[in-house]
Scaffold this motif. Sequence first.
Motif, short mmCIF file in Angstrom:
data_model
loop_
_atom_site.label_atom_id
_atom_site.label_comp_id
_atom_site.label_asym_id
_atom_site.label_seq_id
_atom_site.Cartn_x
_atom_site.Cartn_y
_atom_site.Cartn_z
N TYR A 180 0.90 -1.17 0.01
CA TYR A 180 -0.12 -0.03 -0.04
C TYR A 180 0.73 1.36 0.01
CZ TYR A 180 -3.94 -2.91 1.37
OH TYR A 180 -5.09 -3.91 1.49
N GLU A 181 0.67 2.07 -0.92
CA GLU A 181 1.10 3.45 -0.97
C GLU A 181 0.08 4.30 -0.68
OE1 GLU A 181 4.25 6.00 -1.33
OE2 GLU A 181 4.39 3.62 -1.90
N ASN A 182 0.21 4.66 0.64
CA ASN A 182 -1.05 5.54 1.35
C ASN A 182 -2.15 4.50 1.17
OD1 ASN A 182 0.62 8.07 1.85
ND2 ASN A 182 0.30 8.68 -0.33
N THR A 183 -3.36 4.90 0.39
CA THR A 183 -4.31 4.08 0.49
C THR A 183 -4.53 3.22 -1.03
OG1 THR A 183 -5.66 5.91 -0.98
CG2 THR A 183 -5.79 5.67 1.78
N ARG A 184 -3.33 3.62 -1.88
CA ARG A 184 -3.42 2.81 -2.99
C ARG A 184 -2.63 1.50 -3.10
NH1 ARG A 184 0.13 3.12 -7.74
NH2 ARG A 184 1.59 4.10 -6.52
N ILE A 185 -3.19 0.70 -3.69
CA ILE A 185 -2.79 -0.86 -3.60
C ILE A 185 -1.71 -1.04 -5.09
CG2 ILE A 185 -3.08 -3.31 -3.83
CD1 ILE A 185 -5.57 -3.06 -2.37
N LEU A 186 -0.42 -1.27 -4.78
CA LEU A 186 0.51 -1.39 -5.87
C LEU A 186 0.24 -2.77 -6.61
CD1 LEU A 186 1.90 0.95 -4.50
CD2 LEU A 186 4.05 0.01 -5.28
N THR A 187 -0.07 -3.00 -7.73
CA THR A 187 -0.73 -4.08 -8.33
C THR A 187 0.30 -4.41 -9.40
OG1 THR A 187 -2.15 -2.90 -10.01
CG2 THR A 187 -3.05 -3.79 -7.96
N ASN A 188 1.00 -3.39 -10.00
CA ASN A 188 2.16 -3.75 -11.08
C ASN A 188 3.44 -4.17 -10.48
OD1 ASN A 188 4.62 -2.80 -12.91
ND2 ASN A 188 2.93 -2.63 -14.06
N ARG A 189 3.88 -5.42 -10.84
CA ARG A 189 4.96 -6.32 -10.40
C ARG A 189 6.18 -5.35 -10.43
NH1 ARG A 189 6.24 -12.70 -11.31
NH2 ARG A 189 7.81 -12.80 -9.55
N ILE A 190 6.34 -4.72 -11.71
CA ILE A 190 7.54 -3.92 -11.87
C ILE A 190 7.53 -2.96 -10.68
CG2 ILE A 190 8.74 -2.31 -13.26
CD1 ILE A 190 7.78 -4.13 -15.51
N GLU A 191 6.32 -2.24 -10.45
CA GLU A 191 6.44 -1.09 -9.58
C GLU A 191 6.63 -1.41 -8.45
OE1 GLU A 191 3.16 2.60 -8.43
OE2 GLU A 191 2.43 0.62 -9.14
N VAL A 192 6.01 -2.75 -7.65
CA VAL A 192 6.58 -3.08 -6.72
C VAL A 192 8.04 -3.22 -6.40
CG1 VAL A 192 6.23 -5.32 -5.07
CG2 VAL A 192 4.37 -4.36 -6.06
N LYS A 193 8.46 -4.05 -7.42
CA LYS A 193 9.98 -4.41 -7.34
C LYS A 193 10.97 -3.01 -7.16
CE LYS A 193 10.91 -9.07 -9.39
NZ LYS A 193 11.70 -9.92 -10.00
N THR A 194 10.58 -2.13 -7.94
CA THR A 194 11.20 -1.02 -7.90
C THR A 194 11.11 -0.20 -6.57
OG1 THR A 194 9.81 0.17 -9.08
CG2 THR A 194 11.35 -0.59 -10.30
N ALA A 195 10.12 -0.43 -5.85
CA ALA A 195 9.94 0.21 -4.59
C ALA A 195 10.72 -0.56 -3.47
CB ALA A 195 8.26 0.02 -4.04
N ILE A 196 11.06 -1.71 -3.56
CA ILE A 196 11.89 -2.52 -2.65
C ILE A 196 13.34 -2.51 -2.85
CG2 ILE A 196 12.04 -4.61 -1.67
CD1 ILE A 196 9.12 -5.28 -2.26
N GLY A 197 14.24 -2.20 -1.91
CA GLY A 197 15.42 -2.43 -2.04
C GLY A 197 15.85 -3.73 -0.97
#
Length: 239
Positions: free
Chosen positions: A64-81
Amino acid sequence: MRISIQNITHQYKGATINSLSNLSLEIEEGTKHGIFGANGAGKSTLIKIICNVMQPTQGEVKFYENTRILTNRIEVKTAIGYVPQNFAFYEELTIWQNVKYFGAMFNLTRLEIKKRYEELIPLFGLENHQKKKVKTFSGGMKRKLNLILGLLHNPRVLVLDEPIVGIDVHSKNEILKHLNTLHNDGVTIIYTSHQMNESQSFCENFTLLNDGENIVTGNLNEVLKHQNKKDLESILLAL
């Protein structure tokens, strides 16, 4: 970023028992969350699932980015280190050569890579070692480079697997200081370690895993009260 782990079960191919069993867990945004347990408790499997390296057999992880659920796998991967326990770089290369290579893997432009390099190298005190091959570095310097590579793309979640194992006290304190700075800037930190003294003083919340199950999650006092122990090390010794 908040992470909601919902009823996850995972069984490796050919295994007869689950590595994770119906595990649920909430990791709040901006917290320092420690995950601990004995060897084989399921920590590494859980980390791989959080980092989207593998998928659970059952259940799901929601970001969750604020109230938005991240559904795109690439977006999730780039959010994580992810900073693994093993050194994840090329020893025959210099710092800059490693940074260029891994920056390209994150689809950063050359300008973005150069900017992050110039920010992170002095921050970790490696400016006098830029021309050396990494194989000549001390253990503490290698740990710092491991962390730099995990931070190149400005992740909103940082997953750390034994980030201070096998290094001197000075390097350990420097790394923990930088991690606290990241936390103060709003980065969510997920931290696993066998060094319970550092974990207990560094993390805010804890999850105890045993045989792939979430035994208890809470702040330090809640976890100690649940297990009727005086510290985290006593809990591990009793497992």
